[in-house]
Design a protein around this motif. Structure first.
Motif, PDB file in Angstrom:
ATOM      1  N   LYS A   1       0.801  -1.222   0.000  1.00  0.00           N
ATOM      2  CA  LYS A   1       0.000   0.000   0.000  1.00  0.00           C
ATOM      3  C   LYS A   1       0.837   1.277   0.000  1.00  0.00           C
ATOM      4  O   LYS A   1       0.371   2.322  -0.454  1.00  0.00           O
ATOM      5  N   THR A   2       2.077   1.199   0.513  1.00  0.00           N
ATOM      6  CA  THR A   2       2.903   2.415   0.617  1.00  0.00           C
ATOM      7  C   THR A   2       4.106   2.428  -0.327  1.00  0.00           C
ATOM      8  O   THR A   2       4.608   3.495  -0.655  1.00  0.00           O
ATOM      9  N   GLY A   3       4.579   1.249  -0.700  1.00  0.00           N
ATOM     10  CA  GLY A   3       5.773   1.182  -1.531  1.00  0.00           C
ATOM     11  C   GLY A   3       7.065   1.258  -0.748  1.00  0.00           C
ATOM     12  O   GLY A   3       8.151   1.309  -1.335  1.00  0.00           O
ATOM     13  N   VAL A   4       6.960   1.247   0.618  1.00  0.00           N
ATOM     14  CA  VAL A   4       8.157   1.273   1.448  1.00  0.00           C
ATOM     15  C   VAL A   4       8.745  -0.133   1.483  1.00  0.00           C
ATOM     16  O   VAL A   4       8.052  -1.082   1.883  1.00  0.00           O
ATOM     17  N   PRO A   5       9.996  -0.333   1.107  1.00  0.00           N
ATOM     18  CA  PRO A   5      10.580  -1.678   1.141  1.00  0.00           C
ATOM     19  C   PRO A   5      10.622  -2.239   2.559  1.00  0.00           C
ATOM     20  O   PRO A   5      10.711  -1.500   3.542  1.00  0.00           O
ATOM     21  N   ASN A   6      10.542  -3.554   2.648  1.00  0.00           N
ATOM     22  CA  ASN A   6      10.513  -4.232   3.944  1.00  0.00           C
ATOM     23  C   ASN A   6      11.731  -3.885   4.787  1.00  0.00           C
ATOM     24  O   ASN A   6      11.627  -3.647   5.996  1.00  0.00           O
ATOM     25  N   ASP A   7      12.912  -3.798   4.163  1.00  0.00           N
ATOM     26  CA  ASP A   7      14.123  -3.549   4.940  1.00  0.00           C
ATOM     27  C   ASP A   7      14.241  -2.107   5.398  1.00  0.00           C
ATOM     28  O   ASP A   7      15.039  -1.796   6.285  1.00  0.00           O
ATOM     29  N   ARG A   8      13.455  -1.194   4.799  1.00  0.00           N
ATOM     30  CA  ARG A   8      13.465   0.213   5.224  1.00  0.00           C
ATOM     31  C   ARG A   8      12.342   0.523   6.220  1.00  0.00           C
ATOM     32  O   ARG A   8      12.257   1.636   6.719  1.00  0.00           O
ATOM     33  N   MET A   9      11.480  -0.424   6.482  1.00  0.00           N
ATOM     34  CA  MET A   9      10.247  -0.179   7.242  1.00  0.00           C
ATOM     35  C   MET A   9      10.512  -0.241   8.746  1.00  0.00           C
ATOM     36  O   MET A   9      11.157  -1.176   9.231  1.00  0.00           O
ATOM     37  N   LYS A  10      10.044   0.782   9.468  1.00  0.00           N
ATOM     38  CA  LYS A  10      10.090   0.803  10.927  1.00  0.00           C
ATOM     39  C   LYS A  10       8.681   1.079  11.457  1.00  0.00           C
ATOM     40  O   LYS A  10       8.116   2.140  11.179  1.00  0.00           O
ATOM     41  N   CYS A  11       8.132   0.116  12.225  1.00  0.00           N
ATOM     42  CA  CYS A  11       6.772   0.227  12.757  1.00  0.00           C
ATOM     43  C   CYS A  11       6.856   0.499  14.261  1.00  0.00           C
ATOM     44  O   CYS A  11       7.434  -0.305  15.023  1.00  0.00           O
ATOM     45  N   MET A  12       6.289   1.648  14.683  1.00  0.00           N
ATOM     46  CA  MET A  12       6.302   2.060  16.092  1.00  0.00           C
ATOM     47  C   MET A  12       4.858   2.054  16.609  1.00  0.00           C
ATOM     48  O   MET A  12       3.932   2.468  15.908  1.00  0.00           O
ATOM     49  N   PRO A  13       4.633   1.588  17.863  1.00  0.00           N
ATOM     50  CA  PRO A  13       3.259   1.570  18.410  1.00  0.00           C
ATOM     51  C   PRO A  13       2.834   2.948  18.912  1.00  0.00           C
ATOM     52  O   PRO A  13       3.621   3.671  19.537  1.00  0.00           O
ATOM     53  N   LYS A  14       1.581   3.315  18.612  1.00  0.00           N
ATOM     54  CA  LYS A  14       0.994   4.532  19.179  1.00  0.00           C
ATOM     55  C   LYS A  14      -0.053   4.176  20.228  1.00  0.00           C
ATOM     56  O   LYS A  14      -0.313   4.951  21.135  1.00  0.00           O
ATOM     57  N   SER A  15      -0.674   2.995  20.073  1.00  0.00           N
ATOM     58  CA  SER A  15      -1.641   2.510  21.074  1.00  0.00           C
ATOM     59  C   SER A  15      -0.892   1.782  22.186  1.00  0.00           C
ATOM     60  O   SER A  15       0.146   1.153  21.943  1.00  0.00           O
ATOM     61  N   LYS A  16      -1.440   1.826  23.407  1.00  0.00           N
ATOM     62  CA  LYS A  16      -0.829   1.142  24.541  1.00  0.00           C
ATOM     63  C   LYS A  16      -1.153  -0.339  24.499  1.00  0.00           C
ATOM     64  O   LYS A  16      -2.205  -0.744  24.035  1.00  0.00           O
ATOM     65  N   GLY A  17      -0.218  -1.140  25.023  1.00  0.00           N
ATOM     66  CA  GLY A  17      -0.432  -2.562  25.116  1.00  0.00           C
ATOM     67  C   GLY A  17       0.013  -3.349  23.910  1.00  0.00           C
ATOM     68  O   GLY A  17      -0.327  -4.546  23.802  1.00  0.00           O
TER      69      GLY A  17
END
Length: 604
Positions: free
Chosen positions: A64-80
């Protein structure tokens, strides 16, 4: 009744009024949890299925974004959820989504890898048309050897940079009438024009078939073959002289000369008798003076100052003019074949060829006498060709056929990247050249003086007020006479420079640069390798011409003032880059290539 299994709307009504609406979100792990992903200024909605794991989540985000897997950083905004950056080995099923507020919020960091084409399309040399490839090729095209045709190939490559010849050939048209015009000559000149055109249109080696055939038609001696039927080696200078002879007969008249010197107005005074393009480009008008050594000349004695006056008889000098298309550098023998001068430099060899002794009848003495011969240049051309006297005929009286043998002189004779024609000119031409040289010297001295005065003024400004006051006081003490005298000297110098600028120097030859000083630069060399005069191999060495506006200052050759410019060496179809220092080593003295024909053009 509950119509939506995922959302339960509970409404509490107190006193008939709606007080509060509470929305709770519920989802099953198999169907996924509603998730909002923030990526820069964009928001992406998707359903997080824990069973698909981290790889499944990142694969959907990459789609959906075109961001390569190795460049991707996923950070949580919801708790838990998880702590820090989401790792690939994290187990999403370990999260208790019942305690996570829906929708799940995740922050995505990373730039999309958009595959865009280059701003400037890359063109490969192999994909260009031949005409365009020839313009950008790093090396000019060579000529294939069709059987001992290196003599022809080398001369053609050296003639290729001469623009007056090229332009006149482009405007040449085959004569329609076959009256006094030799059709063989017109075919020869037309094939030469076609060969130059083919060389300019391709970066690949050219097959000079038509030109070789027309050469053998025009010069039958160049078609001789050996015992096994192979073509025999020919003399490059003989071919060069024959080419100029035929071209001078075809490129005649004002139209041919104007076409060759396009963009310049050539007056009849500049031509000084030249009626064809070849003589206007290569022709040297030579003035020869013969003085009898055995009688007085009426001009202060004989030609060498040692003439003897016989019974008061006076023999006037004999003057004549001749046309030459090259100068000769005699390596041994001199013009009268008896000189013992040791020639080590091209200047000594040329002087040796212009001066000498001849035996000629004296009308005053009524018998043959010894005369001094002196030749000088009365008209300079834009191109000067110097032939080194490498080959000579040696008699063999002891042989059976007494036919003699052609020999080669291996002696080294040095030359420079520049050639000064001033010492070999007549007094009239030298006077014009000296005026131009004096003018250039005066301008250079004036430029240096202005620069020095500017530096002195700068030093005075940096000296401070005290020095300025002292200078003013000294100026007052000097008095007005000295100041006036200095101003008068400056005015006289300016007037002299103005007169030299306005003065029009008489022409010394056609197509020469303004204020020509008699200096020429080396731009091509034909060399011969081998000890056999009837064999060996010819090659061409040609200076690389940079396009206008792209000239770069060349480095100096070590311990000399010579510019180490770029050159090309043409070994038939093989072309290689070289430098000026490589060309200046072609002086001979061994089995390596040695200069045979040097081509010089007038310096601007």
């Amino acid at each position: 009744p509950i119509h939506a299994p995922e959302i339960l709307h509970v409404t509490i009504t107190i006193g008939g009024n709606t007080n509060k609406t509470k929305q709770n979100t519920m989802a099953s792990p198999s169907e996924g949890y509603p998730t909002v992903v923030e990526w820069g200024k964009e928001t992406i909605d998707l359903r997080l299925v824990p069973a698909n794991g981290v790889k499944g989540l990142k694969a959907e985000l990459e789609e959906k974004t075109g961001v390569p897997n190795d460049r991707m950083k996923c950070m949580p905004k919801s708790k838990g959820l998880w702590k820090g950056v989401l790792k690939d080995d994290f187990d999403l099923t370990s999260i208790d989504f019942a305690k996570v507020k829906m929708p799940v919020q995740i922050l995505l960091m990373g730039s999309a890898a958009k595959l865009t084409g280059p701003k400037v399309k890359t063109l490969f040399l192999e994909d260009l048309p031949p005409e365009e490839a020839a313009k950008v090729a790093p090396e000019p095209s060579g000529l294939n050897n069709l059987g001992n045709t290196c003599y022809l190939n080398s001369v053609v490559q050296c003639l290729r940079p001469i623009q007056p010849l090229r332009k006149s050939l482009e405007s040449y048209r085959n004569p329609t009438s076959s009256g006094a015009v030799d059709p063989t000559n017109s075919v020869f000149v037309s094939s030469l024009r076609g060969l130059f055109s083919n060389l300019d249109r391709t970066a690949d080696p050219v097959q000079p078939t038509n030109f070789v055939m027309s050469t053998k038609m025009a010069f039958p001696e160049f078609g001789r073959t050996g015992p096994q039927g192979q073509p025999m080696q020919q003399d490059a200078e003989e071919f060069f002289s024959g080419l100029l002879t035929i071209a001078s007969q075809e490129l005649r008249g004002d139209d041919a000369i104007k076409a060759g010197f396009a963009g310049r107005q050539i007056e009849s005074g500049e031509l000084m008798g030249a009626d064809n393009l070849i003589d206007a480009t290569f022709g040297l008008k030579m003035e020869e003076t013969l003085t009898c050594d055995e009688t007085a000349t009426g001009e202060g004695g004989g030609g060498d100052g040692d003439a003897m006056e016989v019974d008061g008889l006076v023999e006037p000098p004999v003057k004549s003019q001749d046309l030459c298309r090259k100068l000769v550098c005699n390596i041994q023998g001199g013009a009268d074949a008896s000189s013992q001068t040791n020639v080590n430099h091209i200047a000594e060899g040329i002087q040796l060829s212009l001066d000498g002794k001849v035996e000629k009848r004296s009308e005053v003495l009524g018998r043959d006498a010894v005369w001094s011969r002196k030749q000088r240049i009365a008209r300079l051309p834009p191109v000067i060709v110097v032939q080194f006297g490498r080959f000579y005929w040696k008699e063999t009286p002891d042989s059976q056929d007494h036919a003699g043998v052609k020999c080669k002189v291996m002696k080294p004779v040095a030359f420079n990247g520049t050639f000064d024609a001033y010492p070999y000119c007549t007094q009239e031409v030298q006077k014009v050249l000296k005026t131009a040289r004096d003018k250039a010297l005066a301008e250079e001295e004036e430029r240096i003086d202005r620069k020095l005065r500017g530096e002195d003024a700068k030093k005075e400004e940096e000296g401070g007020e005290g020095m300025e006051t002292d200078a003013k006081d000294e100026g007052k003490e000097a008095g007005p006479k000295e100041d006036a005298g200095g101003d008068e000297d400056d005015e006289d110098l300016k007037a002299a420079l103005a007169m030299s600028v306005e003065e029009e120097l008489p022409p010394v030859g056609p197509g020469l640069p303004a204020n020509f000083q008699g200096q020429y630069e080396l731009f091509a060399v034909v060399t011969h390798k081998g000890r056999d005069a009837d064999g060996g191999h010819y090659m061409a060495w040609v200076k690389a011409d940079s396009p206008e506006g792209t000239e770069k200052k060349a480095d100096k050759i070590a311990d000399t003032d010579e510019d180490n410019d770029d050159w090309f060496v043409f070994d038939d179809d093989e072309v290689s880059p070289c430098k000026t220092e490589d060309v200046l080593k072609l002086k001979g003295g061994g089995d390596w290539h040695m200069s045979y024909l040097n081509f010089y053009r007038a310096k601007k």
